[in-house]
Design an enzyme around this catalytic site. Structure first.
Site, mmCIF file in Angstrom:
data_model
loop_
_atom_site.group_PDB
_atom_site.id
_atom_site.type_symbol
_atom_site.label_atom_id
_atom_site.label_comp_id
_atom_site.label_asym_id
_atom_site.label_seq_id
_atom_site.Cartn_x
_atom_site.Cartn_y
_atom_site.Cartn_z
ATOM 1 N N GLY A 1 8.251 4.007 1.132
ATOM 2 C CA GLY A 1 8.858 5.140 1.807
ATOM 3 C C GLY A 1 10.359 5.114 1.684
ATOM 4 N N VAL B 1 5.246 -0.511 3.042
ATOM 5 C CA VAL B 1 4.116 -0.695 3.950
ATOM 6 C C VAL B 1 3.122 -1.646 3.294
ATOM 7 C CG1 VAL B 1 2.265 0.414 5.229
ATOM 8 C CG2 VAL B 1 4.425 1.613 4.884
ATOM 9 N N LYS C 1 4.912 -1.941 8.444
ATOM 10 C CA LYS C 1 6.006 -1.173 7.860
ATOM 11 C C LYS C 1 7.274 -2.021 7.933
ATOM 12 C CE LYS C 1 8.556 3.183 8.391
ATOM 13 N NZ LYS C 1 8.648 4.430 9.176
ATOM 14 N N VAL D 1 0.810 -1.216 0.000
ATOM 15 C CA VAL D 1 0.000 0.000 0.000
ATOM 16 C C VAL D 1 0.841 1.263 0.000
ATOM 17 C CG1 VAL D 1 -1.984 -1.073 1.106
ATOM 18 C CG2 VAL D 1 -0.205 -0.064 2.525
ATOM 19 N N GLY D 2 2.165 1.137 0.130
ATOM 20 C CA GLY D 2 2.978 2.344 0.135
ATOM 21 C C GLY D 2 4.455 2.059 0.160
ATOM 22 N N ASP E 1 9.408 15.411 9.683
ATOM 23 C CA ASP E 1 9.027 15.023 8.321
ATOM 24 C C ASP E 1 7.517 15.101 8.145
ATOM 25 O OD1 ASP E 1 9.575 12.155 6.111
ATOM 26 O OD2 ASP E 1 9.589 14.311 5.723
ATOM 27 N N PHE F 1 12.560 4.426 3.860
ATOM 28 C CA PHE F 1 13.257 3.368 4.579
ATOM 29 C C PHE F 1 12.568 2.014 4.461
ATOM 30 C CE2 PHE F 1 14.594 7.148 7.158
ATOM 31 C CZ PHE F 1 15.889 7.158 6.674
ATOM 32 N N GLY F 2 11.570 1.884 3.618
ATOM 33 C CA GLY F 2 10.958 0.580 3.503
ATOM 34 C C GLY F 2 9.612 0.619 2.816
#
Length: 1017
Positions: free
Chosen positions: A711, A716, A731, A708-709, A837, A713-714
């Protein structure tokens, strides 16, 4: 000697004074204890409003309390808009002198206490905009002095209680936006003082009771969004006090009396759209000179539209989706009566039977007109060039009609135009180059016409375009490369069914956010560019019916969200790439009628014959049996047998070398793991752990369909865990990325003690190894069904192209939620936390559209020691995201709460304008702050997010978001823009702090919701 008469009189007076003093003291003690009990019922006070409620000051001086001068009894309790969380204590019923109780715009839950019925002096009760449940208490009938009762926007159930009928002084009754059932009771007619009745957005049924006509003082009647039926009581048309009627959508029917506006001459809002009314529009409407908004849309009105010449105050006119007109040349004559209306902002006559030509005098309408919808009618003839005089137009819809001739060059004057629909006509000539002048355009549809010539390269100047549809014309030539430089294209690029030639440029890879790309049925040739794999958001890709050659690029496997892929009817050769079977969400694949050869894969989409078409490729073989293809020859299934023994020896030798290297590397990595484990900083107070196996099973092996996403650093994933009875967000840290491991430590430390309703709740974590023996770390959070704020602000990136839009009310609530989190992080945690952030993708929305701030992977913990700030931080890199990170971070300054305020200011301006801070329009020293500052405060409506203006026929007028807002809403917008600017100034120390921001937002929200009653006009 006996005492004199004067002595006895004095003694009697003294005893009476002492008795009154004792009684007053006891009563004061009652109020004091009741207030303390109320405070105990509050579980969260984010603004510390109740901190003043202590013994150091008299309770009459406590925040939100007002007392009578003589008795010092509490007469007012006003805690409106402070985001208090808790239940309403029944001890409030002991404040027997209370006149006004205002707990609106908070987060109170539970049932409304029956003890409120003891407040017989109560005149105002406001509990609107909370989360109250249960039924409306019947004993409110004891509050016989009640004048204002606001209970709207809660979760109340049941019927409207009969006890309300005894409130003869009640003037304002707001119970809309709940889950009330039953009918509008006839006893409503007993409320003889009622001025406003708002019961919209419930589940009420039946007809309007005739008793409602007894309310001689009624000015506002809001019944919208229920299940009401039948015709209006005839007596309703005689209620000359009415200034507003809002009843759509429901199932009302019948016709309107021809003389109704003679008696309803004070009407300002008449909104009956989305019902079943029929007959003609009353001719008496010519006398309704007070009308501001007239909505008759989505009914069954017929005949000609009468003269509207006396409606000089009219702002919005919606006649769409009826059966008006008879396809004659006189149908549009009524528009001539509107040409002197300087306040007119919206006109919709779409989807009727209006015929004839669009008259030239349409160009004489007000230059303030922002929306004009005339499509879906049999209107013919040329588009009048005079239409270009309407320079204030933002939306122009002329689709699905019979317009012919050219697109006038005068359209180049539409510098504010955002949505232009000309599709489904008989337009000819070329697409004019003046289209490039429409710099604010976000939707352009000219499909299904007879336009020829080349696609003008000037379209590349429309840097805000999200949807471009030029399909079903006779366009020729090559596709201009500038079209592919439109990074704003997120929804659609459709050039299909034309006569375009040449290749598909490699620049197509620049459309990294495009959802649907269709260039089918043209004369395109050459190879399919491998760069198309960079369009990672693609949901649908249609390349069929061209002359593409070469092989199918394996880069298509990068399109993890691809659902529809059609490559049929080309000249593609070579094998079908096996990697296509890894696109788990692929629903339809058509590669028919090419020159493909080799074995057909069998996994993924290739395993379902109903989703796969491969016919017309004579050299394909194998695949699942349902395809009925010939078996593959040996050269495809056992290639190694055709090689000599020398190659076998080489392979065995290489394998031995690789095995040795693998063993050495494994030993080395095991040692590194031990060293790394010993050197890692500990996670303070570790969270409850979950195993890698649980996460692997809960996500179907971390399947791409559950992704679903992504980022920094990884990744999700959405998943199910045995320990949870609902979906969770997982995550997974990419430990190969620099700083990812430290991000995991930072996020655990940041979240371990934080508790706030607007923070994403961490459920558990995993620090283990995967099935390959590699280090694995993950955090498990609550799953938010409504995704991120980023997806709502910029809907083109939504899955499957579904556009979900935020209205102004929702955006204000989200802004307040985010500010509440920052207040908590900066001032209420044991150690202050700096998020570092803050951006839309890190704000998630739950089922109720409540915002939750997430992603603390680079957060900072700050503790004050000897008046100096000591920060726990890592060296992950520059803190934050480009556009949202404050400029001082890029110059090496230490992180601070001022940095979070900058990010908040940018985010707020983005929510109001709909423009990312990284928009390509911001170049050569320009930025979002400067862009807003130039238009502040007099021209802010011109920079407002176009999504705040309704896009479709269902919400054009009744939503009231066209850019012509009521004065109070416009003032709120100015205040919000001012906060965004004050937070995003360049100098850190000049930025607004979160304490002042939350205080002002509370005032803005209170003003925005002032009056509480929402008439839904």
């Amino acid at each position: 000697m006996f005492p004199t008469f004067s002595f006895w009189l004095y003694l009697l007076f003294a005893l009476n004074f002492v008795q009154n003093t004792i009684t007053s003291t006891l009563r004061n003690e009652t109020d004091y204890l009741a207030l303390l009990k109320f405070k105990e019922s509050i579980s969260n006070d984010p603004y510390e409003i109740l901190s003043s409620w202590n013994t150091s000051t008299h309770y009459c001086n406590w925040h939100g309390i007002a007392c009578s001068l003589m008795q010092q009894r509490v007469i007012e309790l006003d805690l409106d808009g402070y985001n208090l969380h808790g239940f309403i204590s029944p001890h409030v019923g002991n404040l027997s002198f209370l006149i006004s109780l205002n707990l609106a715009n908070n987060s109170f839950f539970g049932k409304i206490p029956h003890e409120l019925g003891r407040l017989f002096r109560l005149q105002e009760l406001l509990i609107n905009n909370n989360s109250m449940t249960g039924e409306i208490p019947t004993n409110l009938s004891s509050c016989s002095d009640l004048e204002v009762l606001y209970l709207q926007r809660n979760h109340l159930v049941g019927k409207i209680p009969i006890g309300i009928s005894s409130l003869h002084k009640l003037q304002m009754l707001g119970i809309s936006n709940n889950n009330l059932t039953g009918r509008i009771p006839p006893f409503i007619g007993n409320l003889s003082s009622l001025i406003v009745l708002s019961v919209g957005n419930n589940h009420l049924e039946g007809e309007i009771p005739v008793e409602i006509c007894s309310l001689k003082n009624l000015t506002g009647l809001a019944l919208a969004v229920n299940k009401l039926r039948g015709s209006f009581p005839s007596c309703l048309y005689n209620m000359s006090s009415l200034t507003g009627i809002s009843v759509g959508p429901n199932d009302f029917n019948g016709s309107l009396p021809s003389n109704m506006f003679n008696t309803l001459s004070n009407l300002q809002y008449f909104a009956i759209g989305r019902n079943e009314f029929s007959g003609t529009i009353p001719i008496s409407i010519a006398n309704a000179s007070s009308l501001l908004q007239l909505d008759l849309s989505r009914n069954n009105f017929v005949g000609q539209v009468p003269s509207l010449g006396k409606l000089h105050n009219l702002q919005r006119l919606n006649l769409g989706s009826n059966k008006l007109g008879d396809n004659s040349t006189k149908d549009l004559e009524f528009l001539k009566t509107l040409t002197n209306f300087t306040k007119l902002r919206v006109i919709s006559i779409s989807s009727n039977h209006f015929g004839g030509n669009l008259p030239n005098f349409v160009g004489n309408l007000s230059t303030q007109l922002s929306q004009l919808y005339v499509g879906g009618n049999p209107i013919s003839g040329k588009i009048p060039a005079e239409l270009g005089n309407l320079i204030g137009l933002i939306h122009l819809s002329m689709d699905n009609s019979n317009f012919e001739g050219i697109i006038p060059n005068t359209f180049g004057k539409f510098e504010r135009m955002q949505q232009l629909l000309l599709n489904g006509n008989k337009l000819s000539g070329e697409v004019p180059s003046i289209i490039g002048n429409l710099s604010q355009l976000y939707l352009l549809s000219i499909r299904d016409n007879m336009l020829g010539g080349n696609i003008p390269s000037s379209i590349g100047h429309c840097q805000k375009l999200q949807s471009l549809d030029l399909s079903q014309n006779i366009l020729r030539g090559t596709i201009p490369k500038k079209v592919f430089s439109l990074s704003s294209l997120t929804n659609l690029l459709n050039l299909s069914k034309n006569s375009l030639s040449g290749s598909l440029p490699i620049e197509v890879g620049k459309l990294i956010s495009i959802n649907k790309l269709d260039v089918s049925d043209n004369y395109l040739s050459g190879e399919i560019p491998v760069t198309i794999g960079e369009c990672i958001v693609l949901d649908s890709l249609y390349l069929q019916g061209n002359s593409f050659n070469g092989t199918i690029p394996s880069s298509l496997a990068s399109l993890k969200g691809l659902q529809y892929l059609d490559l049929s009817g080309n000249r593609l050769s070579g094998p079908i790439p096996n990697v296509l079977q890894n696109i788990s969400v692929l629903k339809h694949l058509n590669v028919s009628f090419n020159m493909l050869e080799g074995e057909v894969p069998m996994e993924g989409v290739f395993g379902n014959v109903s989703r796969l078409v491969v016919t017309g490729n004579n050299k394909l073989c194998g695949g699942i049996s349902e395809l009925h293809l010939q078996p593959c020859p040996a050269k495809y299934i056992n290639f190694a047998k055709h090689h000599n023994i020398k190659l076998t020896v080489v392979i065995v030798s290489v394998a031995a070398i690789l095995l040795t290297v693998t063993i050495v590397l494994t030993i080395y990595q095991m040692r590194k793991k031990v060293e790394k484990k010993n050197s890692d900083p500990p996670i303070i107070d570790p969270l409850a752990r979950v195993s890698y196996q649980d996460l692997h099973q809960g996500t179907d092996g971390f399947s791409a369909r559950n992704l679903v996403g992504l980022g920094g650093f990884g990744s999700v994933y959405k998943g199910n865990l045995a320990s949870e009875d609902k979906f969770v967000a997982i995550k997974v840290l990419n430990l190969q990325n620099k700083g990812a491991h430290k991000s995991f430590i930072v996020e655990c430390n940041a979240l371990k003690n934080m508790r706030h309703r607007n923070l994403v709740k961490v459920l558990t974590c995993c620090s283990s190894t995967d099935y390959k023996g590699q280090e694995f770390k993950a955090l498990v959070f609550e799953y938010m069904n409504n995704g991120s704020l980023e997806q709502w602000l910029h809907p083109g990136i939504m899955n499957a192209g579904i556009q979900r839009l935020l209205d102004l009310d929702q955006r204000l609530n989200i802004i307040v939620d985010i500010a509440s989190v920052l207040h908590y992080l900066h001032h209420e945690c044991e150690q202050a936390v700096i998020h570092c952030d803050l951006k839309p993708s890190n704000v998630l929305l739950d089922d109720d559209m409540v915002a939750h701030v997430s992603d603390f992977g680079i957060a900072r913990l700050v503790s004050a020691i000897d008046d100096t700030s000591h920060k726990e931080f890592s060296t992950i890199g520059i803190k934050g995201t480009v556009g949202y990170a404050p400029p001082e971070y890029g110059m090496g300054s230490e992180i601070s709460t001022h940095g979070d305020m900058y990010s908040f200011g940018v985010l707020l301006l983005e929510m109001l304008t709909g423009r990312r801070p990284t928009d390509e329009m911001f170049e050569e020293g320009q930025n979002l702050h400067i862009f807003v500052e130039i238009s502040f405060p007099n021209n802010i409506l011109q920079i407002l997010d176009p999504h705040l203006v309704p896009r479709n026929e269902e919400a054009k007028i009744e939503e009231g978001k066209s850019g012509n807002f009521p004065p109070i809403v416009e003032k709120c917008l100015v205040s919000l823009f001012r906060i965004g600017l004050a937070c995003s100034v360049k100098s850190p120390k000049e930025r607004m702090n979160i304490v002042d921001v939350t205080r002002e937002l509370s005032i803005i929200k209170k003003a925005f919701l002032s009056g509480g009653i929402d008439l839904e006009f």
